[in-house]
Structures are given as structure tokens and as C-alpha cells.
Design a protein around this motif. Sequence first.
Motif, short mmCIF file in Angstrom:
data_model
loop_
_atom_site.label_atom_id
_atom_site.label_comp_id
_atom_site.label_asym_id
_atom_site.label_seq_id
_atom_site.Cartn_x
_atom_site.Cartn_y
_atom_site.Cartn_z
N THR A 59 0.87 -1.18 0.00
CA THR A 59 0.00 0.00 0.00
C THR A 59 0.90 1.23 0.00
O THR A 59 1.79 1.34 0.86
CB THR A 59 -0.91 0.02 1.24
OG1 THR A 59 -1.70 -1.17 1.25
CG2 THR A 59 -1.84 1.23 1.21
N LEU A 60 0.70 2.09 -0.97
CA LEU A 60 1.52 3.30 -1.07
C LEU A 60 0.77 4.48 -0.45
O LEU A 60 -0.28 4.88 -0.94
CB LEU A 60 1.85 3.59 -2.54
CG LEU A 60 2.72 4.82 -2.80
CD1 LEU A 60 4.06 4.74 -2.07
CD2 LEU A 60 2.94 5.01 -4.30
N THR A 92 -5.99 9.93 -16.52
CA THR A 92 -7.06 10.02 -15.51
C THR A 92 -6.82 9.16 -14.27
O THR A 92 -7.72 8.43 -13.83
CB THR A 92 -8.46 9.68 -16.10
OG1 THR A 92 -8.50 8.30 -16.47
CG2 THR A 92 -8.81 10.56 -17.26
N PRO A 93 -5.63 9.27 -13.67
CA PRO A 93 -5.42 8.54 -12.42
C PRO A 93 -6.13 9.22 -11.25
O PRO A 93 -6.51 10.39 -11.36
CB PRO A 93 -3.90 8.62 -12.23
CG PRO A 93 -3.50 9.87 -12.91
CD PRO A 93 -4.45 10.06 -14.07
N SER A 94 -6.31 8.48 -10.18
CA SER A 94 -6.86 9.07 -8.97
C SER A 94 -6.22 8.42 -7.75
O SER A 94 -5.56 7.38 -7.86
CB SER A 94 -8.38 8.92 -8.94
OG SER A 94 -8.74 7.55 -8.90
N VAL A 95 -6.42 9.07 -6.61
CA VAL A 95 -5.92 8.55 -5.34
C VAL A 95 -7.09 8.54 -4.36
O VAL A 95 -8.19 9.02 -4.68
CB VAL A 95 -4.76 9.41 -4.79
CG1 VAL A 95 -3.57 9.41 -5.77
CG2 VAL A 95 -5.21 10.84 -4.49
N TRP A 96 -6.86 8.01 -3.19
CA TRP A 96 -7.92 7.81 -2.19
C TRP A 96 -7.65 8.70 -0.99
O TRP A 96 -6.59 8.60 -0.35
CB TRP A 96 -7.92 6.34 -1.78
CG TRP A 96 -8.99 5.86 -0.86
CD1 TRP A 96 -8.84 5.52 0.45
CD2 TRP A 96 -10.37 5.61 -1.18
NE1 TRP A 96 -10.03 5.06 0.96
CE2 TRP A 96 -10.98 5.11 -0.03
CE3 TRP A 96 -11.12 5.76 -2.35
CZ2 TRP A 96 -12.33 4.75 0.01
CZ3 TRP A 96 -12.46 5.41 -2.30
CH2 TRP A 96 -13.05 4.91 -1.14
N ILE A 107 -3.97 7.55 0.05
CA ILE A 107 -3.56 6.22 -0.38
C ILE A 107 -3.51 6.24 -1.90
O ILE A 107 -4.52 6.48 -2.57
CB ILE A 107 -4.52 5.12 0.12
CG1 ILE A 107 -4.50 5.11 1.66
CG2 ILE A 107 -4.09 3.75 -0.41
CD1 ILE A 107 -5.43 4.09 2.28
N VAL A 108 -2.31 6.05 -2.41
CA VAL A 108 -2.13 6.10 -3.86
C VAL A 108 -2.63 4.79 -4.47
O VAL A 108 -3.37 4.80 -5.44
CB VAL A 108 -0.65 6.36 -4.22
CG1 VAL A 108 -0.44 6.36 -5.73
CG2 VAL A 108 -0.20 7.69 -3.61
N PHE A 109 -2.20 3.69 -3.89
CA PHE A 109 -2.81 2.40 -4.25
C PHE A 109 -2.66 1.44 -3.09
O PHE A 109 -1.83 1.64 -2.21
CB PHE A 109 -2.24 1.81 -5.55
CG PHE A 109 -0.77 1.50 -5.53
CD1 PHE A 109 -0.26 0.38 -4.89
CD2 PHE A 109 0.12 2.35 -6.18
CE1 PHE A 109 1.10 0.11 -4.90
CE2 PHE A 109 1.49 2.08 -6.19
CZ PHE A 109 1.98 0.96 -5.55
N GLY A 110 -3.50 0.44 -3.10
CA GLY A 110 -3.47 -0.58 -2.05
C GLY A 110 -4.23 -1.80 -2.54
O GLY A 110 -4.48 -1.94 -3.74
N PRO A 111 -4.65 -2.65 -1.61
CA PRO A 111 -5.35 -3.87 -2.03
C PRO A 111 -6.71 -3.60 -2.67
O PRO A 111 -7.25 -4.48 -3.34
CB PRO A 111 -5.53 -4.65 -0.72
CG PRO A 111 -4.79 -3.93 0.33
CD PRO A 111 -4.39 -2.59 -0.17
N GLY A 128 -11.87 0.59 -1.45
CA GLY A 128 -12.26 1.39 -2.60
C GLY A 128 -11.10 2.19 -3.17
O GLY A 128 -11.25 2.88 -4.18
N GLU A 129 -9.94 2.06 -2.54
CA GLU A 129 -8.77 2.77 -3.05
C GLU A 129 -8.32 2.14 -4.37
O GLU A 129 -8.59 0.96 -4.61
CB GLU A 129 -7.63 2.74 -2.02
CG GLU A 129 -6.85 1.44 -1.89
CD GLU A 129 -7.50 0.44 -0.93
OE1 GLU A 129 -8.70 0.59 -0.62
OE2 GLU A 129 -6.79 -0.50 -0.50
N PRO A 130 -7.63 2.90 -5.21
CA PRO A 130 -7.11 2.31 -6.44
C PRO A 130 -6.13 1.18 -6.12
O PRO A 130 -5.55 1.14 -5.04
CB PRO A 130 -6.36 3.47 -7.11
CG PRO A 130 -6.87 4.71 -6.47
CD PRO A 130 -7.28 4.32 -5.08
N THR A 131 -5.96 0.28 -7.07
CA THR A 131 -4.99 -0.80 -6.94
C THR A 131 -3.83 -0.53 -7.89
O THR A 131 -3.91 0.31 -8.79
CB THR A 131 -5.64 -2.15 -7.33
OG1 THR A 131 -6.09 -2.05 -8.69
CG2 THR A 131 -6.82 -2.48 -6.42
N ALA A 132 -2.76 -1.28 -7.70
CA ALA A 132 -1.62 -1.17 -8.62
C ALA A 132 -2.07 -1.54 -10.03
O ALA A 132 -1.60 -0.97 -11.02
CB ALA A 132 -0.48 -2.09 -8.16
#
Length: 393
Positions: free
Chosen positions: A263-264, A311-315, A348-352, A356-360
Motif C-alpha cells: 500500500t503506497l 485520468t489517475p486518482s488517489v484515495w 492512499i495512492v494504491f493498495g489492495p 475502494g482505493e485504487p490498486t496497482a
Amino acid sequence: MTLPTDASSTPEVLRAQAVVDLGAIAHNIEHLRSMTTAEVLVVVKADAYGHGMVRVAAHARRMGIDWLGVALPEEALELREHADTGRVLAWLATPDQSSIDACVEQHVDLGISTPWALSHVIDAALKHGVTARIHLKIDTGLSRGGASAMDWTDLVDAAAQAQADGTVFVDGVWSHLVSGEDPNAEITDVQAQTFADALRVVQRAGLNPTWRHLGNSGAVLSGAARTRGFEHTMVRCGIATYGITPGRVLGEPNDLGLRPAMTLHARLAQVKQIPAGQGVSYGHQWIADRETTVGLVPLGYADGLPRTAVTPSVWIAGRRCAVLGRIAMDQCVVDVSGVDASAGTEVIVFGPGDRGEPTAEEWAEWAGTIGYEIVTRIGPRVPRRYVGEVGRG
Ligand SMILES: *Cc1c(COP(=O)(O)O)cnc(C)c1O
């Protein structure tokens, strides 16, 4: 190379950190073991795909993993420097006698594809008075490393002679798949057949190596290694260890029984309003169509965020927040309008993906690449923190 750190001894990192869940890695390794009857070699090259080689290696050893795999001799030697004494296979040596010497001296198994590599290994074995363990590699179609079919017999015969002389011991024969992640790839059958033919040449030369390996994460998770009969005695699994899918054609990590380990995290460095009509970041690729609250995320492409992502997003605070305009070297700007966010708020940039956070995988899709590249490129400026280790922090 990321220095191993303990959760307990790491001061709270305000800018950013990659939290690596060793419990997830343990789960993934167990899952891989349940999917195959072959020995699972855990691949820890490229700093364990960005997760921290030394810590992941030690964790895998505690789980009873006998074999680790790396690309470079230097990576294997780094494991040895950190007191890893188990079996390690390094498969990408260049004609540098000193690193091959060191590997042979320190009982690192070497993947061998060429006559020059074999003679470097023999020289090293003579110098150190040891028998060097090697895994002969046949190119079954990837056209990367490995001996071509026409050179295979000569390489095998030379290795058999060296084994008779006592300088080397051929403990493995191996190859690498073109499309391991695609359960329907026809090339996989061709490769499995070429590999079987190569094994017959080895047998005819009087060699009987214990370790015969062709499959990777994709071949194990798709079941192809088993159903198409090329499981042999070992599979080399990298990406699945880290809970990333080898290919979306196979499915998302959840569908495959995997848990993403990394998780970043970051913390917002600043939050402010910008008026309608104002552009954001280099080249003003994004222009506000209304008054917008923007948050500054202190992570950029030098940390591994792909600048080319679309169109990336973060949480942030339970919401997906769009990245606005270009990702810069050290930072990027996100839309936090209507979000409960201020300087210091967690990102949270990405995680599992559980919350609802983005994933890798999503970042990979946004950037037109694969999950492998997203986690592997998280840079050395981002400290790794380890959680989920049984009996530790
Ligand atoms: C990286 C690598 C692997 C691991 O592949 P995954 O798809 O990550 O499981 C296996 N074998 C070789 C030769 C590799 O270079």
C-alpha cells in the motif's frame, strides 16, 4: 536497495511510505504452494518487485521456502551479505569473472546459457576448489537468454564433461515462458514440447538434474503448468508472491486468491483553493472549470508514479480524488473539493482495493502498463515499512 526497516523502529514518515504486508505475502506463498505439486522458488529480483528484497527473502525463508531466485549475481551476493545461506539461483550473469567467482565461492546457483558463462564458472570452481552448481537454460521461444536449440547439445555435453571433471554439478535445467499469464496461448505448448526435447538431450548426456523448471506465476495460477504437463519439479513465482495479477486476462488478484501486499501512502503537503479558469501543473494540461480545492501530494515520477497515466486518482478521506494535470518529478496535484482534507491528511495512492482505493492494477491500466512495473518502480526515496509479520510488528 531499500534498507530493511521494522515498523516499530521507523519513525512516522510524514511524506510517504510503502507499507508492505508480510501477512499478505505469506498468504500468497501458501496459495501458490496449494496450486502446485512442484517446488515453489520465490523470485525476489528487483528488490522483491519493489517490496524490499532482504526482508521478503527472510520472510520467505521463515515460511520454509528453500529456493529464492534473482536476476543478477549482485542481487544474490546481497542476500549472502545479509546472512541468507539457502539456495539462490541467479540467472543473468554478464562476462564478469569477479561476480561469477563470488557467486561460486558463496554457493549461489547460476543459470547458464552460453559456453563463455560455463567456462567462467569452471574457472571460478577451480580457483575456489569447489563444485559450482548450475542450471542449464534452453531458449524455448522467448528469444531472450538461453541456448538456442542448435547450440543445446554442445552446451549440455560441455557441462556433462565439467561434471565428470568435478568442477560443476548440473542441478537444474530450465526455460522461461512467452505468455505464461495467458491460459490459451498456443506458444506455451510449443515451449513445453521444446523443453521436453531439451530434457531428453540432457538425459542422453548422462545427466539427471533434480530441478526442471519452466513455469512462472501465470502458469501456476492459470493451472496451465499442471494441466499441460510442464510443472516438472519447480516453478518460479514472482509477481503472485506480491499479490499482483500476472495478467488481467487471468483475472484480478481477488479472483486469483491473491492479496496485494503493498500500500503506497502519502500525506498531503498543502491544501488551497484555485479559481475557475486557473491551470494546474506543467503545461496547464488541466484547467479548473470552477473554483477547486487542490491538494498537493508529495509523490511524483521520481518516486515511481507513472507520468503517462491517463485520468489517475488517489484515495483521500474515503473518496477517489482525481490527479489534476501532469504528474511532476516530486509531486502531483489532486482535486479535494468537498473532501475533508488538510495538510497532513492521509493519501492512499494504491493498495489492495478493499476500501475502494485504487490498486496497482488500476494504475497500470491508467499508464498503459502492467502491475509489475507499478510496484517495481516505486523508488528508493519511499521508505518501506513492514507489517503483518507473525510474532513481530
Ligand atoms: C521475473 C522472472 C520470473 C518470475 O515471473 P513472474 O511472472 O513474476 O512470476 C521467473 N523466471 C524468470 C526467468 C524471470 O525473469
